[in-house]
Design a protein around this motif. Structure first.
Motif, short mmCIF file in Angstrom:
data_model
loop_
_atom_site.label_atom_id
_atom_site.label_comp_id
_atom_site.label_asym_id
_atom_site.label_seq_id
_atom_site.Cartn_x
_atom_site.Cartn_y
_atom_site.Cartn_z
N LEU A 1 -10.89 -25.55 90.28
CA LEU A 1 -12.15 -25.80 90.97
C LEU A 1 -13.07 -24.59 90.95
CD1 LEU A 1 -11.04 -27.97 94.03
CD2 LEU A 1 -12.23 -28.70 91.96
N PRO A 2 -12.58 -23.37 91.25
CA PRO A 2 -13.51 -22.23 91.20
C PRO A 2 -14.17 -22.03 89.84
CG PRO A 2 -11.52 -21.64 92.39
CD PRO A 2 -11.25 -22.97 91.76
N LYS A 3 -13.45 -22.36 88.74
CA LYS A 3 -14.04 -22.19 87.42
C LYS A 3 -15.20 -23.15 87.20
CE LYS A 3 -9.60 -20.77 85.39
NZ LYS A 3 -8.58 -21.09 84.37
N ARG A 4 -15.17 -24.29 87.91
CA ARG A 4 -16.23 -25.28 87.74
C ARG A 4 -17.58 -24.75 88.23
NH1 ARG A 4 -15.98 -30.50 85.25
NH2 ARG A 4 -13.81 -31.16 85.27
N VAL A 5 -17.56 -23.88 89.23
CA VAL A 5 -18.82 -23.49 89.87
C VAL A 5 -19.17 -22.02 89.65
CG1 VAL A 5 -18.50 -25.22 91.67
CG2 VAL A 5 -17.60 -22.94 92.04
N GLN A 6 -18.38 -21.32 88.85
CA GLN A 6 -18.61 -19.87 88.72
C GLN A 6 -19.87 -19.56 87.92
OE1 GLN A 6 -15.18 -18.24 86.76
NE2 GLN A 6 -15.58 -19.29 84.82
N ASP A 7 -20.32 -20.46 87.05
CA ASP A 7 -21.46 -20.17 86.19
C ASP A 7 -22.71 -20.96 86.57
OD1 ASP A 7 -19.93 -18.41 84.70
OD2 ASP A 7 -19.22 -20.01 83.36
N ILE A 8 -22.69 -21.68 87.65
CA ILE A 8 -23.85 -22.51 87.99
C ILE A 8 -24.74 -21.76 88.96
CG2 ILE A 8 -22.52 -24.63 87.69
CD1 ILE A 8 -22.53 -24.88 90.77
N GLU A 9 -26.02 -22.11 88.95
CA GLU A 9 -27.00 -21.54 89.86
C GLU A 9 -27.63 -22.69 90.63
OE1 GLU A 9 -27.47 -18.48 90.51
OE2 GLU A 9 -26.17 -17.66 88.93
N CYS A 10 -27.07 -23.01 91.77
CA CYS A 10 -27.59 -24.09 92.60
C CYS A 10 -27.62 -23.62 94.05
CB CYS A 10 -26.77 -25.36 92.46
SG CYS A 10 -25.07 -25.19 93.04
N GLN A 11 -28.24 -24.40 94.90
CA GLN A 11 -28.38 -24.03 96.30
C GLN A 11 -27.39 -24.76 97.20
OE1 GLN A 11 -32.51 -24.20 97.55
NE2 GLN A 11 -33.20 -23.87 95.43
N VAL A 12 -26.92 -25.93 96.74
CA VAL A 12 -26.02 -26.75 97.56
C VAL A 12 -24.93 -27.32 96.65
CG1 VAL A 12 -25.80 -28.71 99.12
CG2 VAL A 12 -27.89 -27.35 99.13
N LEU A 13 -23.69 -27.34 97.15
CA LEU A 13 -22.58 -27.98 96.45
C LEU A 13 -21.98 -29.05 97.37
CD1 LEU A 13 -20.47 -28.22 94.16
CD2 LEU A 13 -19.12 -26.47 95.34
N ILE A 14 -21.88 -30.26 96.83
CA ILE A 14 -21.28 -31.37 97.59
C ILE A 14 -19.92 -31.68 96.98
CG2 ILE A 14 -21.49 -33.78 98.28
CD1 ILE A 14 -24.50 -33.50 98.14
N LEU A 15 -18.88 -31.62 97.79
CA LEU A 15 -17.54 -32.03 97.38
C LEU A 15 -17.24 -33.38 98.04
CD1 LEU A 15 -15.39 -28.76 97.68
CD2 LEU A 15 -16.35 -29.80 95.61
N ASP A 16 -17.03 -34.41 97.21
CA ASP A 16 -16.75 -35.75 97.73
C ASP A 16 -15.24 -36.01 97.64
OD1 ASP A 16 -17.15 -38.34 98.71
OD2 ASP A 16 -17.19 -39.13 96.66
N PHE A 17 -14.60 -36.26 98.80
CA PHE A 17 -13.16 -36.49 98.86
C PHE A 17 -12.83 -37.97 99.07
CE2 PHE A 17 -13.83 -32.11 100.05
CZ PHE A 17 -12.76 -31.43 99.49
N ALA A 18 -13.76 -38.88 98.82
CA ALA A 18 -13.53 -40.29 99.15
C ALA A 18 -12.35 -40.89 98.38
CB ALA A 18 -14.80 -41.11 98.88
N GLN A 19 -12.12 -40.43 97.14
CA GLN A 19 -11.07 -41.00 96.31
C GLN A 19 -9.85 -40.09 96.22
OE1 GLN A 19 -12.71 -42.14 92.54
NE2 GLN A 19 -14.28 -43.46 93.43
#
Length: 1280
Positions: free
Chosen positions: A476-494
């Motif tokens: 999971l950390p590798k997924r977001v290490q190179d992005i430049e965004c202001q908000v991250l939404i993690l959906d745990f519904a499934q």
């Protein structure tokens, strides 16, 4: 002929049992050669015990018993371990080994019995496949090595010396290999042929004489053959192992060390039954209960443990061969068991004449099959890691079987972790979040602001799924290490589950995001907040119920921070004068500008000139206001206007659906309309009536367009009408998107309307469309019969030379006028005759819960066909919906008398001629009718069909069932019972419905009016029995006295009132005034409530005394002796001023009854006699009642019925024990007792063992059915 077939089958079964079991006896006691005879005896005894038990208790009498071969490696290891542990105390080795074997059998029996009792036949199927296959492969290697050892006579060991000694006997090993290859070649040639199952027994049987012929040809005598090791040596005479049991010599301290092996024996013993039994049942065509078979295996192993022998089970391959040879009778199975028992004393002498190579081939073939199954067949189905586990376990099992099992389980866990770690926990990733929008409708300005936010990096959505654990969350950390965004939404519904390591990884991810200034939003994790709070950084995130709420939060944050939003209009003051409808008002400049801005945003994609188009469109709208609480429209109202909301809030109320949302006065709104949203525009265009209720939850201001304005717009400014239609489609597309999201939550999407066309009708939000290929369409009756009863093809036609019945002579005249004849062969005639003969054999047929929907077309077989002898037909819970198809099906069955259509949804039919069923053949060439058809159905069951009396009268007017005598209308919500409109048709009027009706069932319809009795008599003069069970009669007795006093001539003599609301003696007094021959009044509040006023026995005595014409009460005959006792008892209590007498006196003339009874019995001195003492005295005077016990269970149906005199006070539990003594095949815990009742197809269950027979009204002549719970199918779960 049948007897000879059974004898031959028994002979083959004995040979198979002996040949299949004796080689394993050599492996039971590896510590001593002189114990091989004992081992053979134990193996054969175990097989004989299993055979006897299966012949008695199993639903598969074709099953053959066998010692559990797969346990041989573990038994071998156990014996060697005991020999090593007790080397210095050799006298204790054999008793301890025997005790361990018996303990293993006892543990196996307990496991089987527990599995059968608690219905856990699937519990051992959770063993991982690589572990199971590895253990089977290890068994195969061990048994193959044992076969080589039996052939050479040299003990097998995985050492260089032992292998060198084996190699020195290479001719015998080569012979063993050649014989095995020959056998495999024979099996390959026989595969798929009828004689495939005979190859193995014939090969092994023929191997014995062939070996002796070869030995004699080579000049070997019996002694020389033994000396050279070609046949087995003489074993010592078989000693009864009971004499070897010495409790004082058992080394109990060894048992704890053998617990792993004991557990392995139990596990592998239980693995095979849930597989072998269903396979054998499918091959033999029998229906079996696997849990019952598990209990039978438990009994067999329990007996084996008691006599000190080995575990056993039902073997599939030998049982199938026995079945194909004609075996299957229980008596034959007993004979097989007896013969095997007689062979046991001769085992030692018989073995000395058997060639060693026979045992080697038997064991080698079994070992090769097991190895092939484990190591070859699994290669395409397992990945490389799992296959390596299989091979490793197979190798380790030859060192220590229990170590192989334990190491295999550990390796399976490791393999699961490795495989799961390969899976990506992220199912979908959206970055930036352009593809994700909330369900809230946004204007064009708001959408532009959100798109600009996405272009700046926006937000990222990660939808997680599956199991989150230490092996996969590290990505999971590798997924977001190179992005430049202001908000991250993690959906745990499934997400299914999260372990502590995964939570730690998520906490580290939250820390990383916080350090970078990225806000974390989590959806679908509210249920796990108790765990989340343990992690500081993760708990600091924002949590939402679902992803839509999280996305909406992001949008609100972006729009709030933006400066481009239009100003909010001023708040409107609520009007002091209440108004029920919107009223016209003066629009402010801000209101006009708001209309223009909204329409400009919505019409911009169409390329229309702005703001001219919006200003022109506003000319056809009217500005209106409404106060809070105003109902804008209701379901069913005409769609005469739509509106654009300027300010306020509107709630959408659906009386049938609750999806949460805003609330007003305790009501939940399923949707809402907010500022800047059009509402009602689709129905305005389509002209459909409203489907829901719209309520103003705040003071409103809105722009409205009426139907007259729309028509004027279409006539005067058609481009504007198209523009308005474009706006409507924009909102329709958004609502379809919301419906799709709601559909994933289990709700519907619409009311059956698509693009203005009403394809079907249902509640709004409860309809859905599906692709045709995803739907199982209904089928005609011919296909339904073929799929259920003709699943296997009919027997092939005989050869042409033996098929003389297919040749007929056809006479004709040639050109010269001479008469000639020629032989004509009718192609396909044999198949048609075979099929029709099978159809003629049906007397009862059930197509319930099938996809039957129509009579035609005949698509399976062509030509004329029928069910000429069918008497009863069940079509319950089928999609059939047309009475024309029902009539056509009845025409197929000219002698049909009993038809059940329960739980179907038949459409209403019109009076007049019945239309032809769909797809019916047309033309005389396709269907010949020689005489009018008259339906003979006498019993019609329409329970739970929601049929109404108008529909039923329409069916009767068509003459579909002219001979109908018994009609069942239970559970149809016919609260009136019989409508008042039918009172007008009286006497023998030609228009009187159902003229031959004798029995009417109106159970469970919510009937509360006693006038249903009078209407039934008036409407149906031939009515003899009326069933009103399970209704609300008795809450009021109004109309009952009038019905009793009615002197209209009638035939109604039987009334059934079980489970009604008769709660007082007043209602019983009124009911007793009604002259009847048969009455049922059980399970009523008077006798069966939390505080009953009387016992069932007292109620029975009172009813008998007050109703002189009564012959049967509660399904049992009223005898003269019982009537005398009841009438005398009533005379005694009539002298008392008890609540019973007072209640009866309110609705009947007690004095008249007393006078009538005194004229018969004279004065009866009762004194202060109590109910209890009088009931006891009556029980003594009427001590015994004669009941008939009729066996109906599959195992006892051939038993004759029994008539027994039993006490009235006998309980149901005592009667069960009596029935079990009379019909011994069914265990006590499986016995079901049912009181036969002519009005109920399935009778009254006697399910309370503590109740006395008198509680159920059982008297002389009552019939009680004795059934087996194993024959009753389990109830189905309702479709989700």
């Amino acid at each position: 002929m049948a007897c000879m077939q059974q004898i031959l089958a028994a002979g083959i079964a004995v040979l198979i049992t002996v040949l299949d079991n004796f080689p394993y006896g050599f492996l039971v006691f590896p510590m001593a050669h002189d114990l091989h005879g004992l081992g053979v005896s134990m193996v054969l005894l175990s097989a004989a015990i299993a055979q006897a038990v299966f012949s008695c208790c199993s639903s598969l009498p074709e099953g053959l018993g066998c010692m559990i071969v797969e346990n041989i490696p573990m038994l071998h290891s156990m014996a060697l371990s005991v020999s090593t542990s007790l080397a210095d105390r050799s006298e204790r080795i054999l008793p301890t080994t025997l005790a361990l074997y018996s303990t293993a059998s006892l543990a196996t029996a307990g496991a089987f019995l527990l599995l059968g009792h608690f219905e856990l036949e699937r519990v051992f199927t959770i063993l991982p496949k690589p572990v199971l296959m590895g253990c089977i492969g290890g068994m195969g290697i061990y048994i193959t090595a044992a076969g080589v050892e039996a052939t050479t006579g040299i003990g097998w060991a995985w050492s260089g010396t032992a292998l060198l000694q084996q190699a020195m006997h290479w001719p015998r090993i080569l012979l063993l290999l050649l014989l095995e290859l020959t056998l495999l070649n024979f099996l390959r040639l026989a595969r798929g042929r009828e004689w495939e199952s005979f190859v193995l027994p014939l090969f092994f049987l023929g191997l014995v004489p062939a070996s002796w012929i070869a030995l004699y040809a080579a000049g070997f005598s019996h002694e020389l053959a033994q000396e050279q090791g070609w046949i087995f040596n003489n074993f010592p005479a078989t000693t009864s192992y009971f004499s070897l049991w010495r409790l004082d010599l058992i080394a109990w301290e060894v048992f704890p060390h053998q617990l792993p092996l004991l557990m392995g024996i139990v596990v592998f013993s239980c693995l095979h039954v849930p597989v072998n039994v269903p396979a054998l049942a499918q091959a033999t065509g029998r229906k079996v209960n696997v849990n019952q078979e598990l209990s039978a295996h438990g009994v067999a192993n329990l007996i084996a443990a008691c006599v000190g022998t080995l575990q056993n089970y039902m073997v599939y391959s030998s049982s199938l061969l026995y079945f194909k040879c004609g075996g299957g009778a229980r008596a034959t199975g007993f004979c097989v068991a007896l013969v095997v028992l007689m062979v046991i004393p001769l085992a030692s002498s018989l073995i000395s004449y058997l060639p060693r190579v026979l045992s080697g081939v038997l064991l080698g073939h079994l070992g090769i099959e097991l190895m092939w199954e484990a190591l070859v067949d699994t290669w395409p189905t397992l990945d490389i890691l799992e296959y390596l586990i299989v091979v490793s376990i197979a190798a380790i099992c030859n060192v220590s079987f229990i170590y192989g099992l334990l190491i295999g389980l550990l390796c399976a866990c490791i393999a699961f972790a490795v495989q799961a770690a390969r899976s990506d926990p992220v199912r979908f990733a959206f970055y930036p979040g352009r593809g994700v929008r909330s369900r809230k409708l946004r204007s064009q300005i708001e959408l532009r602001i959100l798109e600009e936010f996405d272009n700046r990096g926006g937000f990222m959505v990660l939808r997680l799924h599956g199991v989150l654990f230490f092996g996969n969350t590290h990505s999971l950390p590798k997924r977001v290490q190179d992005i430049e965004c202001q908000v991250l939404i993690l959906d745990f519904a499934q997400v299914i589950s999260i372990d502590s390591s995964a939570y730690s990884q998520l906490d580290m991810l939250a820390t990383q995001l916080q350090s970078r200034g990225i806000e974390l939003l989590c959806s679908g994790l509210l249920a796990e907040m108790a765990k989340v709070t343990r992690y500081t950084r993760l708990s600091a995130a924002s949590f939402f119920l679902d992803m839509d709420a999280a996305v909406q939060r992001v949008e609100e944050m972006v729009l709030t921070l933006s400066n481009g939003l239009p100003a909010q209009p001023p708040t409107l003051c609520r009007s002091q004068a209440a108004a029920s409808k919107p009223w016209a008002a003066q629009a402010l400049e801000a209101d006009q500008q708001f209309f223009d801005d909204v329409c400009c945003n919505l019409l911009e994609p169409l390329g229309l000139p702005q703001p001219e188009t919006s200003i022109s469109l506003r000319r056809f709208f009217e500005f209106q206001r409404a106060v809070e609480g105003t109902v804008l429209w209701n379901p069913g109202d005409p769609s005469d206007f739509a509106f654009l909301l300027v300010s306020g809030h509107v709630g959408v109320l659906d009386d049938y659906c609750d999806r949460g949302g805003a609330q007003m006065d305790g009501r939940s709104f399923v949707d809402c309309s907010v500022r800047g949203q059009f509402t009602g525009e689709l129905n305005l265009f389509t002209g459909e009536s409203r489907k829901n209720r719209i309520i103003a939850t705040e003071d409103l201001s809105m722009w409205t367009v009426t139907r007259s304005s729309l028509i004027r717009m279409q006539r005067e400014a058609l481009p504007l009408a198209f523009a308005l239609q474009g706006i409507a489609l924009r909102y329709a597309a958004h609502r379809m998107y919301l419906s799709m999201l709601d559909g994933h939550a289990g709700l519907g999407k619409h009311s059956g309307t698509y693009q203005g066309n009403a394809l079907f009708t249902c509640r709004d939000g409860h309809g859905s469309f599906a692709k045709v290929e995803k739907i199982e369409l209904g089928m005609p009756i011919q296909r339904a019969i073929a799929e259920k009863y003709f699943a296997t093809a009919l027997p092939e036609a005989a050869k042409k030379s033996t098929r003389q019945e297919t040749l007929d002579a056809m006479e004709y005249m040639d050109s010269k006028g001479r008469e000639k004849s020629m032989a004509v062969e009718f192609v396909g005639r044999y198949d048609i005759e075979q099929r029709q003969q099978r159809l003629e054999g049906f007397v009862e047929m059930s197509l319930a819960e099938s996809a039957l929907a129509s009579r035609y077309p005949d698509e399976i077989w062509s030509g004329d066909w029928s069910l000429p002898n069918l008497k009863s037909l069940w079509l319950d819970k089928t999609p059939i919906c047309e009475w024309a198809d029902v009539a056509a099906i009845c025409e197929l069955c000219p002698n049909l008398e009993w038809l059940s259509l329960s739980r179907t949804r038949l459409r209403s039919c019109q009076r007049g001629a019945l239309p032809q069923p769909a797809h019916a053949p047309k033309g005389i060439s396709e269907r010949l009718v020689f005489k009018p058809f008259v339906c003979k159905v006498r019993t019609l069951i329409l329970n739970g069909t929601q049929i109404t009396w108008p529909d039923l009268l329409a069916v009767d007017s068509l003459g579909l069932f002219p001979q109908l005598e018994h009609l069942h209308l239970s559970q149809n919500s016919l609260e009136e019972g019989i409508p008042h409109s039918l009172d007008e048709i009286q006497g023998d009027s030609p228009g009187r419905p159902l003229q031959r009706l004798q029995s009417l069932v109106l159970d469970n319809n919510g009937i509360s009016d006693w006038t249903v009795l009078r209407r039934a008599i008036t409407t149906f003069p031939s009515l003899q029995a009326l069933h009103l069970n399970g209704n609300l009669l008795g809450e009021s007795i109004q109309g009952l006295a009038e019905a009793a006093a009615d002197q209209t001539p009638r035939r109604l003599t039987a009334l059934f009132l079980n489970e009604n609301k008769l709660a007082s003696w007043r209602s019983i007094g009124a009911l007793a005034s009604y002259a009847l021959l048969e009455l049922k009044v059980q399970r009523i509040p008077l006798t069966d409530s939390t505080s009953p006023l009387a016992s069932p026995m007292l109620l029975r005595q009172v009813l008998i005394a007050l109703m002189p014409t009564l012959l049967r009460l509660n399904a049992s005959e009223v005898t003269v002796k019982e009537r005398t006792a009841a009438e005398r008892y009533f005379l005694s209590i009539a002298q008392q001023n008890s609540p019973l007498v007072q209640g009866l006196a309110e609705s009947c003339d007690i004095a008249e009854h007393v006078e009538r009874l005194r004229a018969i019995h004279g004065n009866v001195v009762g004194g202060d006699i109590t109910e209890h003492s009088q009931a006891s005295r009556s029980a003594l005077s009427n001590a015994l009642v004669e009941v008939t016990l009729r066996p109906v269970g599959a195992a006892i149906v051939e038993k004759p019925l029994m008539r027994k005199k039993v006490p009235h006070t006998m309980t149901v539990g005592e009667l069960k024990r009596l029935a079990q003594l009379l019909f011994k095949q069914v265990p006590l815990d499986r016995l079901l007792l049912t009181l036969a009742d002519d009005g109920l197809p399935f009778g009254v269950p006697l399910d309370d063992e503590a109740r006395e027979l008198g509680f159920f009204g059982i008297g002389d002549g009552a019939e009680i059915r004795v059934d087996d719970s194993a024959d009753v199918p389990a109830p189905k779960m309702p479709a989700s």
